[in-house]
Design a protein around this motif. Structure first.
Motif, mmCIF file in Angstrom:
data_model
loop_
_atom_site.group_PDB
_atom_site.id
_atom_site.type_symbol
_atom_site.label_atom_id
_atom_site.label_comp_id
_atom_site.label_asym_id
_atom_site.label_seq_id
_atom_site.Cartn_x
_atom_site.Cartn_y
_atom_site.Cartn_z
ATOM 1 N N TRP A 19 0.806 -1.144 0.068
ATOM 2 C CA TRP A 19 0.036 0.077 0.052
ATOM 3 C C TRP A 19 0.977 1.134 0.013
ATOM 4 N N GLU A 97 -8.062 -4.499 2.687
ATOM 5 C CA GLU A 97 -7.594 -5.703 2.045
ATOM 6 C C GLU A 97 -8.776 -6.722 2.141
ATOM 7 N N MET A 124 -9.592 -3.919 -1.786
ATOM 8 C CA MET A 124 -8.383 -4.054 -2.701
ATOM 9 C C MET A 124 -8.433 -5.416 -3.352
ATOM 10 N N GLN A 125 -9.293 -5.342 -4.667
ATOM 11 C CA GLN A 125 -9.366 -6.747 -5.639
ATOM 12 C C GLN A 125 -8.574 -6.393 -6.870
ATOM 13 N N ASN A 126 -7.132 -6.461 -6.758
ATOM 14 C CA ASN A 126 -6.281 -5.938 -7.732
ATOM 15 C C ASN A 126 -6.376 -6.722 -9.138
ATOM 16 N N ARG A 127 -6.844 -8.264 -8.926
ATOM 17 C CA ARG A 127 -6.810 -8.690 -10.224
ATOM 18 C C ARG A 127 -7.730 -8.496 -11.025
ATOM 19 N N TYR A 129 -7.704 -5.537 -12.208
ATOM 20 C CA TYR A 129 -7.258 -4.286 -13.065
ATOM 21 C C TYR A 129 -5.973 -4.805 -13.854
ATOM 22 N N HIS A 179 -9.744 -14.208 -5.142
ATOM 23 C CA HIS A 179 -9.547 -13.590 -6.397
ATOM 24 C C HIS A 179 -10.137 -13.997 -7.562
ATOM 25 N N GLY A 294 -2.938 -3.778 -11.477
ATOM 26 C CA GLY A 294 -2.763 -4.491 -10.167
ATOM 27 C C GLY A 294 -3.353 -3.193 -9.083
ATOM 28 N N HIS A 295 -2.273 -3.181 -7.998
ATOM 29 C CA HIS A 295 -2.778 -2.335 -7.026
ATOM 30 C C HIS A 295 -3.174 -0.871 -7.258
ATOM 31 N N GLU A 296 -2.135 -0.419 -8.268
ATOM 32 C CA GLU A 296 -2.230 0.837 -8.586
ATOM 33 C C GLU A 296 -3.515 1.090 -9.320
ATOM 34 N N CYS A 298 -6.218 -0.507 -9.118
ATOM 35 C CA CYS A 298 -7.494 -0.532 -7.937
ATOM 36 C C CYS A 298 -7.497 0.876 -7.221
#
Length: 342
Positions: A19, A97, A124-127, A129, A179, A294-296, A298
């Motif tokens: 994060w 999370e 955060m569901q980064n997958r 993105y 995920h 990914g995280h960015e 999301c």
């Protein structure tokens, strides 16, 4: 210039690093506080990133002292309910999370708190993105293969993590499958209605708990989602994004989790009805999405939603359906019965 959100990060373990690295790249975020039950851990993270912020062991005090308006919940799952509801009651939005809570009752109370405080929890569901999964979703929503009737996802990997995952009761479903479950909902735009799950630990597994599972979900659009997965599968791995086959009325969409998705669809040929195996044409999925992965990616959506005053794509009201898929699967595996979700 965009508003700069004042952020307290709760939980200074491993996920906090992910994060913080992403937040430090943004001009609309400033970290004003770190919270951890072990003050030394918060100080370690502060010093590692050269942050000029206070550290605290109590979230409410940190919010009051810093004037924060956003909390990052990077704590362990059992703490998510307390952290998110406490933060919202202190006037903060929350980015957290997965899973959003430890139980469905807690998840529902989080949403009640969000409604009562006019604050939000985004998960955060980064997958979601990723340019390829966005292309697959567009391929399905365009009607290219017709209405989906069967969605299949295979997930086979053999990671030797060590640590807490090796002793979890349901490491695959609890720690990873959410995920893939969330991806299924995202791809077809439907929510779960019921689940039957067989969870097991095969020969050769180095996990104490069940590292493999087969799940069958009935979805709200009438389709069936089938998940086959293992975290102790040595050799011939799938990608971390799973291997997908989505079968519709007019064709089939394929994505291996790595390359560009494609579909094979029936040709519009009057003579095709007479053929035993009908002719198809290959259609490449449109690669139009240009967001960050990914995280960015999301995080971009989460912050944009705050600025626009709307629920984020992964708002708790949406994410509770992905959480229901996880907890419902575990309940089904334990009871040996189909479980209704909702």
């Amino acid at each position: 210039m965009n508003k700069q959100y004042r952020i307290v990060v709760a939980g200074c373990g491993g996920m906090a690093n992910v994060w913080i690295k992403a937040l430090l790249k943004r001009d609309d975020a400033v970290i004003v506080g770190l919270v951890d039950v072990h003050i030394g851990q918060a100080e370690k993270i502060r010093d590692a990133y050269g942050l000029e912020c206070g550290v605290n062991t109590e979230l409410g005090r940190a919010i009051v002292d810093t004037g924060a308006d956003l909390v990052i919940d990077a704590t362990i799952p059992d703490s998510h309910f307390e952290i998110s509801t406490n933060a919202m009651k202190h006037g903060c939005h929350v980015f957290g999370e997965k899973p959003m809570a430890a139980t469905m009752d807690q998840a529902r109370k989080i949403i009640e708190t969000a409604d009562a405080t006019s604050r939000s929890l985004s998960v955060m569901q980064n997958r979601r993105y990723d340019a390829n999964i966005r292309a697959l979703r567009e391929l399905i929503s365009s009607g290219m293969i017709g209405s989906p009737g069967m969605i299949n996802a295979d997930f086979f990997l053999g990671p030797h993590f060590g640590g807490f995952r090796d002793v979890m009761e349901s490491p695959l479903i609890l720690d990873m499958a959410i995920h893939t479950f969330d991806q299924a909902r995202f791809i077809i735009g439907a929510d779960p209605v019921s689940v039957y799950c067989h969870e097991f630990n095969p020969k050769g597994s180095w996990y104490k708990g069940n590292a493999s599972a087969v799940c069958i979900y009935e979805m709200s659009d009438g389709s069936v989602f089938c998940y086959r997965g293992s975290w102790c599968a040595e050799g011939a791995p799938t990608s971390w994004e799973a291997d997908w086959r989505i079968i519709g009325e007019k064709g089939t969409a394929i994505w291996d989790g790595v390359h560009t998705p494609y579909a094979e669809v029936l040709l519009a040929d009057d003579s095709a009805e007479k053929k035993f195996i009908r002719d198809v044409a290959r259609i490449e999925a449109p690669m139009d999405w240009n967001g960050k992965p990914g995280h960015e990616g999301c995080l971009d959506e989460m912050f944009l939603a705050l600025r626009e005053g709307r629920p984020a794509e992964t708002d708790s009201r949406d994410n509770i359906h992905s959480m229901a898929m996880v907890l419902g699967a575990i309940e089904s595996a334990k009871s040996g019965q189909k479980v209704m979700l909702g």
